[in-house]
Design a protein around this motif. Structure first.
Motif, PDB file in Angstrom:
ATOM      1  N   LEU A   9      45.737  48.695  47.964  1.00 16.96           N
ATOM      2  CA  LEU A   9      44.356  49.013  47.592  1.00 16.96           C
ATOM      3  C   LEU A   9      44.127  48.804  46.104  1.00 16.96           C
ATOM      4  O   LEU A   9      43.076  48.279  45.675  1.00 16.96           O
ATOM      5  N   VAL A  10      45.115  49.181  45.296  1.00 17.08           N
ATOM      6  CA  VAL A  10      44.973  48.981  43.847  1.00 17.08           C
ATOM      7  C   VAL A  10      44.896  47.504  43.506  1.00 17.08           C
ATOM      8  O   VAL A  10      44.071  47.055  42.690  1.00 17.08           O
ATOM      9  N   VAL A  11      45.753  46.701  44.134  1.00 16.26           N
ATOM     10  CA  VAL A  11      45.751  45.247  43.871  1.00 16.26           C
ATOM     11  C   VAL A  11      44.438  44.619  44.284  1.00 16.26           C
ATOM     12  O   VAL A  11      43.841  43.797  43.554  1.00 16.26           O
ATOM     13  N   CYS A  12      43.942  45.004  45.484  1.00 10.87           N
ATOM     14  CA  CYS A  12      42.659  44.434  45.950  1.00 10.87           C
ATOM     15  C   CYS A  12      41.510  44.833  45.037  1.00 10.87           C
ATOM     16  O   CYS A  12      40.625  44.010  44.725  1.00 10.87           O
ATOM     17  N   THR A  13      41.497  46.074  44.595  1.00  2.22           N
ATOM     18  CA  THR A  13      40.433  46.533  43.687  1.00  2.22           C
ATOM     19  C   THR A  13      40.485  45.773  42.375  1.00  2.22           C
ATOM     20  O   THR A  13      39.453  45.366  41.805  1.00  2.22           O
ATOM     21  N   GLY A  14      41.693  45.560  41.871  1.00  2.00           N
ATOM     22  CA  GLY A  14      41.840  44.806  40.614  1.00  2.00           C
ATOM     23  C   GLY A  14      41.368  43.378  40.735  1.00  2.00           C
ATOM     24  O   GLY A  14      40.715  42.818  39.826  1.00  2.00           O
TER      25      GLY A  14
END
Length: 346
Positions: free
Chosen positions: A310-315
């Motif tokens: 989720l963090v990677v996709c948000t970034g």
């Protein structure tokens, strides 16, 4: 010479006459005295009669009963008449000692009789032992032989590991007394929880044993505890499946039954959770349970992977928006009007 002869003849006659008179007196005297009287059946001469040396005509002698006998009937005296004793009429019988005096926890077998010379057997009640003579004999003064009955005792009750008994007295347990055994908390009693001091001076059974690691609950049988543990494991697995699937409202039971809602699964898990640690019932665990336990250990790893994704996709999304803003154009998802086409390529 004649005178001397006549004198000698006279002296001889006198001597002869005197000797004859003495002989007659002796014979008359002997015929008048009685001999020593003979004892009768179970009778003897009295002490006074035993001191007499002669028994002249008309003498009276008293008889008494022998030792151990008593007068039953008849006269106890005899007399000397014409050189003979009168007939003995005294009859004696054996003394009766009667039944021995009763004593606590003691019995007497009087089948052999209670008369002079008879013997009775002494016995004690159940659980008691005799000390002293086990027989009594009847004598002229009564029963001879002392005995007592003492209650039997057992050894001090044995101690048990991880448990204790109810005996706290300094004296030894006696016949009929019961000793109670209890195990410490977390240990199970195996064997009889009570032992009793028997009539032989030994306990009626061996002490129990306290085997460790298992709590004692009288209302829970092994089959019930296994069933409860199995149900709890199933409910916990259902709750775990809900967490892994991201909080879905419907979860699947591991026992192959119908589908449960979240509220039903939580309620089932709460009602089926056992109040004792599952380590107390090691027999309910098998390879499948161990595998489920390992799966639960991977749960934090899975959550971490999802969070990182989720963090990677948000970034990435944020980076894309920044690039579009830098060009001065934004995709607003609106239809392009003709009047703005002129400035599209400027």
């Amino acid at each position: 010479m004649e005178l001397l002869f006549l004198l000698g003849s006279s002296t001889h006659s006198k001597l002869t006459s005197l000797l004859f008179f003495c002989c007659c007196c002796f014979v008359w005297r002997s015929e008048a005295d009685c001999p020593m009287p003979q004892r009768g059946e179970n009778t003897v001469l009295s002490d006074q009669a035993l001191l007499m040396n002669t028994f002249p005509e008309g003498s009276n002698v008293t008889l008494v009963c022998s030792n151990g006998f008593e007068k039953e009937s008849g006269s106890d005296g005899i007399s000397c008449q014409a050189g003979n004793w009168t007939r003995i009429e005294l009859l004696c019988k054996k003394i009766n000692c009667g039944v021995p005096k009763s004593q606590l926890n003691m019995k007497f077998n009087t089948s052999a009789g209670t008369l002079f010379g008879d013997v009775v057997k002494v016995t004690c009640d159940k659980g008691y032992q005799i000390s002293g003579s086990s027989y009594k004999q009847c004598y002229s003064w009564g029963w001879m032989g002392k005995a007592k009955c003492h209650i039997k005792t057992c050894k001090k009750p044995a101690e048990v590991t991880n448990g204790k008994n109810s005996w706290d007295s300094k004296v030894l347990p006696t016949y009929g007394q019961v000793i109670l055994y209890n195990c410490d908390e977390g240990y199970t009693l195996t064997g009889n929880d009570t032992i009793q001091c028997s009539e032989t001076g030994e306990y009626d059974s061996l002490p129990p044993e306290c085997k460790g690691g298992f709590p004692r609950f009288a209302d829970v049988s092994p089959s019930t505890s296994q069933s409860t543990t199995s149900q709890s494991t199933t409910a916990a697995a259902a709750q775990r499946d809900k967490i892994i699937t991201g909080g879905a409202e419907v979860t699947t039971r591991r026992d192959g039954g119908h589908a449960l809602t979240t509220e039903e699964a939580v309620g089932t898990a709460a009602s089926n959770v056992t109040p004792w640690p599952t380590s107390f019932f090691p027999e309910t665990y098998d390879a499948a349970t161990d595998a489920k336990k390992k799966d639960i250990d991977y749960l934090p790893v899975i959550i971490s992977v999802v969070f990182i994704s989720l963090v990677v996709c948000t970034g990435a999304l944020c980076l894309h928006l920044c690039l579009l803003r830098r060009k001065g154009s934004y995709d607003t998802r609106e239809d392009v009007k003709p009047e703005f086409l002129l400035f599209q390529n400027v």
